[in-house]
Scaffold this active site. Structure first.
Site: not given
Ligand code: COA
Length: 294
Positions: A36, A82, A142, A159, A177, A206
């Site tokens: 996605i 990562d 951040k 989410s 989430k 999806i």
């Protein structure tokens, strides 16, 4: 009675929004190497933005960046990292600034998922998903925030809807989430006065995505009849991408601190996809779905 019923088409955002709305803008997308988030990146680039995609698999990421650049005629940079490692993310952000000089939009999309009941989820397994989804989102915010403040830009967090109600075998992802949603809302309130917006997109089912292949291996993640929606078809990654284009666009410049399902209203009619209560009474009988140890 005929079983055929009307459905909504999958369309490209360029059929609705002008092609240059993101000219001179820069997107930073975690998880953009596939699925996605790759489609979301392509959509934003098709409206003129340059992009950096972040992911763990350097080879796949490079290939995806090439494909995205070729498809859109804009530049897409691969920055392997990562999201669990703040230093690596800071390096990816620096690479973006060195190349493009700014960051306007951020998609926090890197995620991990698999099916497992709490009784079959090790402490490390739970922590791993929390680290990728929840801490990964925080780490991305951040690392990017000073730059997004500078451009008065926007965040979109990818989410889910599964934690809106209790979904068995998804405790790890539900907790992660929920943290993402909460972080986005606070970000919207804290950074709104600095001109920054933050919203959550919650894809429903999806088709043909890694997530659906993991959550629905029996159908290889692509059977619309297993995941009916009121709008008559399974979701497509392009649907989520279109919503992201809207949220990043000036058409949404008063929209912040919200979460939006992109699911054709399916959350309202969703049942428990797993055999229930068999899946919790006897997880060992669900060999196709449960790969862990009990
Ligand atoms: N069922 C139960 N436990 C599982 C599991 C499963 N299907 N898959 C992994 N785990 C456990 C591992 O056993 C390990 O726990 P342990 O140390 O107690 O044995 C823990 O989770 C971490 O697994 P590991 O493979 O070391 O983590 P990783 O960082 O390499 O991979 C994952 C992260 C597990 C989330 C992996 O599925 C992944 O990389 N996912 C990314 C793609 C993805 O999920 N996309 C869908 C997005 S919706």
């Amino acid at each position: 009675m005929s079983s055929a019923r009307p459905t909504v088409p999958v369309i490209s955002s360029t059929a609705v929004f002008k092609e240059d709305i993101f000219k001179n803008k820069v997107l930073f997308c975690t998880g953009g190497g596939s699925g996605i988030c790759k489609v979301m990146t392509e959509a934003v680039m098709r409206h003129g933005a340059q992009a950096t995609i972040v992911g763990r698999n350097a080879e796949r990421l490079e290939q995806a960046a090439k494909e995205l650049s070729a498809a859109t005629g804009r530049t897409c940079l691969a920055a392997p990292a990562d999201v669990r490692q703040p230093k690596a993310l800071h390096a990816a952000v620096q690479k973006t600034i060195d190349a493009f000089g700014r960051i306007d939009f951020v998609i926090c999309g890197a995620a991990g998922n698999f099916l497992a009941p709490i009784s079959g989820l090790s402490e490390n397994a739970f922590r791993t998903v929390i680290e990728i989804d929840a801490l990964g989102t925080y780490n991305t915010i951040k690392a990017t925030l000073p730059h997004v403040r500078a451009t008065r830009g926007a965040y979109v967090h990818v989410s889910a809807t599964l934690h809106w109600r209790a979904t068995p075998w998804q405790a790890h992802v539900s907790a992660a989430k929920a943290a993402v949603d909460a972080t986005s809302a606070v970000l919207a309130v804290e950074e709104g006065p600095h001109g920054v917006r933050s919203n959550v997109l919650a894809p429903g089912p999806i088709g043909n995505t890694e997530g659906m292949r993991r959550l629905s291996p029996a159908t290889k993640g692509g059977a619309a009849d297993v995941w009916p929606t009121p709008l008559g078809r399974m979701g497509d990654a392009q649907d989520v991408a279109n919503a992201a284009v809207w949220l990043f666009s000036d058409a949404a410049n008063m929209v912040s601190g919200q979460r939006f399902a992109v699911d054709g209203a399916s959350e309202h009619v969703r049942g428990i996809a797993l055999p229930y209560p068999q899946s919790v009474l006897d997880p060992a009988s669900m060999k196709d779905l449960f790969k862990g140890k009990l």
